[in-house]
Design a protein around this motif. Structure first.
Motif, PDB file in Angstrom:
ATOM      1  N   GLN A   1       0.831  -1.202   0.000  1.00  0.00           N
ATOM      2  CA  GLN A   1       0.000   0.000   0.000  1.00  0.00           C
ATOM      3  C   GLN A   1       0.869   1.257   0.000  1.00  0.00           C
ATOM      4  OE1 GLN A   1      -2.482  -0.537   3.453  1.00  0.00           O
ATOM      5  NE2 GLN A   1      -3.985  -1.771   2.359  1.00  0.00           N
ATOM      6  N   LEU A   2       1.930   1.224   0.786  1.00  0.00           N
ATOM      7  CA  LEU A   2       2.835   2.372   0.833  1.00  0.00           C
ATOM      8  C   LEU A   2       3.496   2.593  -0.517  1.00  0.00           C
ATOM      9  CD1 LEU A   2       4.097   4.578   2.576  1.00  0.00           C
ATOM     10  CD2 LEU A   2       5.843   2.927   3.260  1.00  0.00           C
ATOM     11  N   GLU A   3       3.923   1.524  -1.165  1.00  0.00           N
ATOM     12  CA  GLU A   3       4.526   1.649  -2.495  1.00  0.00           C
ATOM     13  C   GLU A   3       3.536   2.227  -3.495  1.00  0.00           C
ATOM     14  OE1 GLU A   3       6.010  -2.280  -3.284  1.00  0.00           O
ATOM     15  OE2 GLU A   3       7.705  -2.025  -1.916  1.00  0.00           O
ATOM     16  N   GLU A   4       2.281   1.811  -3.398  1.00  0.00           N
ATOM     17  CA  GLU A   4       1.253   2.340  -4.296  1.00  0.00           C
ATOM     18  C   GLU A   4       1.045   3.835  -4.066  1.00  0.00           C
ATOM     19  OE1 GLU A   4      -1.373   2.413  -7.371  1.00  0.00           O
ATOM     20  OE2 GLU A   4      -0.124   0.709  -6.782  1.00  0.00           O
ATOM     21  N   VAL A   5       1.015   4.251  -2.800  1.00  0.00           N
ATOM     22  CA  VAL A   5       0.866   5.675  -2.475  1.00  0.00           C
ATOM     23  C   VAL A   5       2.065   6.451  -3.004  1.00  0.00           C
ATOM     24  CG1 VAL A   5       0.859   7.337  -0.555  1.00  0.00           C
ATOM     25  CG2 VAL A   5      -0.644   5.349  -0.486  1.00  0.00           C
ATOM     26  N   MET A   6       3.267   5.882  -2.825  1.00  0.00           N
ATOM     27  CA  MET A   6       4.467   6.553  -3.334  1.00  0.00           C
ATOM     28  C   MET A   6       4.410   6.678  -4.852  1.00  0.00           C
ATOM     29  SD  MET A   6       7.290   4.766  -0.809  1.00  0.00           S
ATOM     30  CE  MET A   6       8.665   5.194  -1.842  1.00  0.00           C
ATOM     31  N   LYS A   7       3.935   5.655  -5.522  1.00  0.00           N
ATOM     32  CA  LYS A   7       3.822   5.679  -6.987  1.00  0.00           C
ATOM     33  C   LYS A   7       2.852   6.789  -7.423  1.00  0.00           C
ATOM     34  CE  LYS A   7       2.451   2.663 -10.814  1.00  0.00           C
ATOM     35  NZ  LYS A   7       1.941   1.324 -11.149  1.00  0.00           N
ATOM     36  N   LYS A   8       1.717   6.872  -6.725  1.00  0.00           N
ATOM     37  CA  LYS A   8       0.747   7.915  -7.051  1.00  0.00           C
ATOM     38  C   LYS A   8       1.322   9.303  -6.778  1.00  0.00           C
ATOM     39  CE  LYS A   8      -3.392   5.125  -6.329  1.00  0.00           C
ATOM     40  NZ  LYS A   8      -4.600   4.907  -5.521  1.00  0.00           N
ATOM     41  N   ASN A   9       2.048   9.436  -5.698  1.00  0.00           N
ATOM     42  CA  ASN A   9       2.652  10.736  -5.380  1.00  0.00           C
ATOM     43  C   ASN A   9       3.706  11.126  -6.409  1.00  0.00           C
ATOM     44  OD1 ASN A   9       1.138  11.431  -3.142  1.00  0.00           O
ATOM     45  ND2 ASN A   9       2.503  10.405  -1.709  1.00  0.00           N
ATOM     46  N   ARG A  10       4.488  10.161  -6.892  1.00  0.00           N
ATOM     47  CA  ARG A  10       5.470  10.468  -7.941  1.00  0.00           C
ATOM     48  C   ARG A  10       4.768  10.936  -9.209  1.00  0.00           C
ATOM     49  NH1 ARG A  10       8.313   5.997  -5.700  1.00  0.00           N
ATOM     50  NH2 ARG A  10       7.305   4.578  -7.156  1.00  0.00           N
ATOM     51  N   ALA A  11       3.643  10.281  -9.528  1.00  0.00           N
ATOM     52  CA  ALA A  11       2.883  10.697 -10.706  1.00  0.00           C
ATOM     53  C   ALA A  11       2.357  12.124 -10.528  1.00  0.00           C
ATOM     54  CB  ALA A  11       1.734   9.725 -10.961  1.00  0.00           C
ATOM     55  N   LEU A  12       1.882  12.425  -9.310  1.00  0.00           N
ATOM     56  CA  LEU A  12       1.413  13.785  -9.046  1.00  0.00           C
ATOM     57  C   LEU A  12       2.549  14.795  -9.138  1.00  0.00           C
ATOM     58  CD1 LEU A  12      -1.062  13.234  -6.074  1.00  0.00           C
ATOM     59  CD2 LEU A  12      -1.628  13.969  -8.401  1.00  0.00           C
ATOM     60  N   GLU A  13       3.729  14.408  -8.632  1.00  0.00           N
ATOM     61  CA  GLU A  13       4.883  15.302  -8.726  1.00  0.00           C
ATOM     62  C   GLU A  13       5.223  15.600 -10.180  1.00  0.00           C
ATOM     63  OE1 GLU A  13       7.991  13.324  -6.572  1.00  0.00           O
ATOM     64  OE2 GLU A  13       7.422  14.269  -4.686  1.00  0.00           O
TER      65      GLU A  13
ATOM     66  N   ARG B   1       3.169  15.536 -12.700  1.00  0.00           N
ATOM     67  CA  ARG B   1       2.134  16.433 -13.232  1.00  0.00           C
ATOM     68  C   ARG B   1       2.369  17.859 -12.769  1.00  0.00           C
ATOM     69  NH1 ARG B   1      -3.484  14.046 -11.752  1.00  0.00           N
ATOM     70  NH2 ARG B   1      -4.123  16.122 -12.415  1.00  0.00           N
ATOM     71  N   ILE B   2       2.768  17.999 -11.489  1.00  0.00           N
ATOM     72  CA  ILE B   2       3.019  19.346 -10.967  1.00  0.00           C
ATOM     73  C   ILE B   2       4.196  19.981 -11.698  1.00  0.00           C
ATOM     74  CG2 ILE B   2       3.900  20.600  -8.943  1.00  0.00           C
ATOM     75  CD1 ILE B   2       2.196  18.728  -7.212  1.00  0.00           C
ATOM     76  N   ASN B   3       5.261  19.201 -11.864  1.00  0.00           N
ATOM     77  CA  ASN B   3       6.459  19.734 -12.518  1.00  0.00           C
ATOM     78  C   ASN B   3       6.236  20.046 -13.986  1.00  0.00           C
ATOM     79  OD1 ASN B   3       7.975  19.616 -10.169  1.00  0.00           O
ATOM     80  ND2 ASN B   3       8.720  17.551 -10.573  1.00  0.00           N
TER      81      ASN B   3
ATOM     82  N   THR C   1       0.990  27.596  -9.916  1.00  0.00           N
ATOM     83  CA  THR C   1       1.486  27.281  -8.578  1.00  0.00           C
ATOM     84  C   THR C   1       2.861  27.893  -8.400  1.00  0.00           C
ATOM     85  OG1 THR C   1       0.320  25.180  -8.666  1.00  0.00           O
ATOM     86  CG2 THR C   1       2.016  25.403  -6.976  1.00  0.00           C
ATOM     87  N   SER C   2       3.060  28.546  -7.329  1.00  0.00           N
ATOM     88  CA  SER C   2       4.354  29.194  -7.082  1.00  0.00           C
ATOM     89  C   SER C   2       5.379  28.172  -6.633  1.00  0.00           C
ATOM     90  CB  SER C   2       4.195  30.274  -6.014  1.00  0.00           C
ATOM     91  OG  SER C   2       3.977  29.665  -4.759  1.00  0.00           O
ATOM     92  N   GLU C   3       6.651  28.543  -6.722  1.00  0.00           N
ATOM     93  CA  GLU C   3       7.749  27.686  -6.292  1.00  0.00           C
ATOM     94  C   GLU C   3       7.630  27.369  -4.805  1.00  0.00           C
ATOM     95  OE1 GLU C   3      10.616  26.237  -7.631  1.00  0.00           O
ATOM     96  OE2 GLU C   3       9.596  26.527  -9.551  1.00  0.00           O
TER      97      GLU C   3
ATOM     98  N   LEU D   1       6.841  23.533  -0.456  1.00  0.00           N
ATOM     99  CA  LEU D   1       6.147  23.140   0.762  1.00  0.00           C
ATOM    100  C   LEU D   1       5.542  21.746   0.609  1.00  0.00           C
ATOM    101  CD1 LEU D   1       5.292  24.078   3.577  1.00  0.00           C
ATOM    102  CD2 LEU D   1       3.228  25.054   2.555  1.00  0.00           C
ATOM    103  N   PHE D   2       4.954  21.475  -0.559  1.00  0.00           N
ATOM    104  CA  PHE D   2       4.411  20.147  -0.826  1.00  0.00           C
ATOM    105  C   PHE D   2       5.505  19.086  -0.703  1.00  0.00           C
ATOM    106  CE2 PHE D   2       4.040  16.716  -3.954  1.00  0.00           C
ATOM    107  CZ  PHE D   2       2.911  16.075  -3.484  1.00  0.00           C
ATOM    108  N   HIS D   3       6.648  19.330  -1.320  1.00  0.00           N
ATOM    109  CA  HIS D   3       7.752  18.375  -1.289  1.00  0.00           C
ATOM    110  C   HIS D   3       8.260  18.161   0.131  1.00  0.00           C
ATOM    111  CE1 HIS D   3       8.074  17.706  -5.567  1.00  0.00           C
ATOM    112  NE2 HIS D   3       8.008  19.008  -5.779  1.00  0.00           N
TER     113      HIS D   3
END
Length: 142
Positions: free
Chosen positions: A59-71, A73-75, A81-83, A88-90
């Motif tokens: 489950q943790l790996e899945e959450v990390m995978k989703k967070n990397r995908a979100l990162e 998208r953000i990048n 969105t400001s720097e 702060l998110f990171h």
């Protein structure tokens, strides 16, 4: 008459001794069965604990995978969105991941400490235990 009285007492004591010996044998048998049951239950508990840890890790790996995908998208997005907000998110994400990994590591160490102190009954195979040098995560890459 005195001889008969002593003979009766001796016979009674011999009978009591036999009864006590039978009782001791019965108790020894029960102790052996309980020891065997304890080993079985400890093994089942260890398997269940390993399954829970593995499930949480997936489950943790899945959450990390989703967070990397979100990162990503953000990048890659051209949002406004400001720097500072992205930074702060990171920071929050890094803090969350550190706390999560520390908690998982601590729970594995606690289980390892618990399982190391338990006695193993004669004739039973020792159960696998976590390796404290590897942080309780042998066979896992991370």
């Amino acid at each position: 008459k005195k001889a008969d009285k002593y003979l009766d007492e001796k016979l009674q004591l011999v009978s009591e001794k036999k009864d006590l010996q039978k009782h001791v044998e019965k108790l020894q048998s029960q102790v052996a069965k309980l020891s065997s049951d304890k080993v079985v239950l400890e093994n089942q508990l260890e398997v269940e604990e390993e399954n829970i840890v593995n499930k949480l890790q997936r489950q943790l790996e899945e959450v990390m995978k989703k967070n990397r995908a979100l990162e990503k998208r953000i990048n890659h997005s051209e949002s406004e969105t400001s720097e500072d907000e992205a930074s702060l998110f990171h920071e929050h994400y890094a803090s969350f991941m550190t706390k999560s990994m520390t908690a998982m590591h601590r729970s594995q160490l606690n289980y390892s400490k618990f399982s190391r102190g338990r006695p193993i009954s004669p004739g039973s195979a020792p159960t696998s235990q976590t390796n404290p040098k590897s942080g309780g995560a042998e066979g896992q890459q991370g």
